[in-house]
Scaffold this motif. Structure first.
Motif, PDB file in Angstrom:
ATOM      1  N   GLU A   1       0.846  -1.207  -0.008  1.00  0.00           N
ATOM      2  CA  GLU A   1      -0.025   0.106   0.038  1.00  0.00           C
ATOM      3  C   GLU A   1       0.895   1.428  -0.026  1.00  0.00           C
ATOM      4  O   GLU A   1       0.617   2.331  -0.489  1.00  0.00           O
ATOM      5  CB  GLU A   1      -0.851   0.014   1.232  1.00  0.00           C
TER       6      GLU A   1
ATOM      7  N   ARG B   1       2.161   2.178  -6.571  1.00  0.00           N
ATOM      8  CA  ARG B   1       0.637   1.687  -6.573  1.00  0.00           C
ATOM      9  C   ARG B   1      -0.099   3.037  -6.249  1.00  0.00           C
ATOM     10  O   ARG B   1      -1.106   2.918  -6.734  1.00  0.00           O
ATOM     11  CB  ARG B   1       0.610   0.870  -5.234  1.00  0.00           C
ATOM     12  N   GLN B   2       0.387   3.926  -5.208  1.00  0.00           N
ATOM     13  CA  GLN B   2      -0.464   4.993  -5.385  1.00  0.00           C
ATOM     14  C   GLN B   2      -0.749   5.855  -6.510  1.00  0.00           C
ATOM     15  O   GLN B   2      -1.651   6.272  -6.967  1.00  0.00           O
ATOM     16  CB  GLN B   2       0.303   5.984  -4.224  1.00  0.00           C
TER      17      GLN B   2
ATOM     18  N   GLU C   1      -3.245   4.058  -8.471  1.00  0.00           N
ATOM     19  CA  GLU C   1      -4.561   3.969  -7.843  1.00  0.00           C
ATOM     20  C   GLU C   1      -5.114   5.371  -8.307  1.00  0.00           C
ATOM     21  O   GLU C   1      -6.345   5.788  -8.552  1.00  0.00           O
ATOM     22  CB  GLU C   1      -4.594   4.054  -6.514  1.00  0.00           C
TER      23      GLU C   1
END
Length: 112
Positions: free
Chosen positions: A11, A16-17, A20
Motif C-alpha cells: 500500500e 501503487r499510489q 490508484e
C-alpha cells in the motif's frame, strides 16, 4: 542495467499510489483531452462520449484534489463560467501516456 520493479502490492508503494490515482479510464481520457488545452465542462462532456455529467464533475473534482487539474473561474457572476486545465503535474503525464499509446498501436489485437 536491470529494470527495478517496485513492490506494487504494498500500500505504501509510490507506484501503487500513482496507479490508484490514474486507474479510472475517465481520468486518463480527461488527461488526453486536456493535453490540447483548457476546456469548459460542456466541451469536455462532448469530447468524451459515455461520461455522465455527474461522473465528469466528480472526476474533475478528484483530479483537482490530486493536483492534476486546476479549475479556473472565467465569470464569477451567475451563470458562472469555469474551465479546466492540466497543472504542471498533470502535464508530466503526456510522455508516459504517449508511451502507452505507442505500445497499444504496436500490439493491437486484430479485429475478430
Amino acid at each position: 542495467m536491470s529494470l527495478v520493479v517496485p513492490d506494487v502490492v504494498e500500500e505504501r508503494c509510490a507506484t501503487r499510489q500513482a496507479l490508484e490515482r490514474l486507474a479510472s479510464k475517465w481520468r486518463v481520457l480527461l488527461i488526453y483531452v486536456l493535453l490540447t488545452g483548457p476546456q469548459r465542462h460542456a466541451e469536455l462532456r462532448r469530447r468524451i462520449p459515455g461520461i455522465t455529467q455527474k461522473v465528469l464533475t466528480e472526476t474533475l473534482r478528484d483530479m483537482e484534489q490530486d493536483g492534476l487539474v486546476e479549475r479556473r473561474v472565467l465569470k464569477p457572476a451567475p451563470p458562472q463560467h469555469v474551465e479546466y486545465a492540466l497543472t504542471s503535474l498533470g502535464k508530466t503525464l503526456q510522455e508516459p501516456l504517449a508511451a502507452i499509446c505507442a505500445w497499444a498501436t504496436e500490439h493491437r489485437t486484430p479485429a475478430a
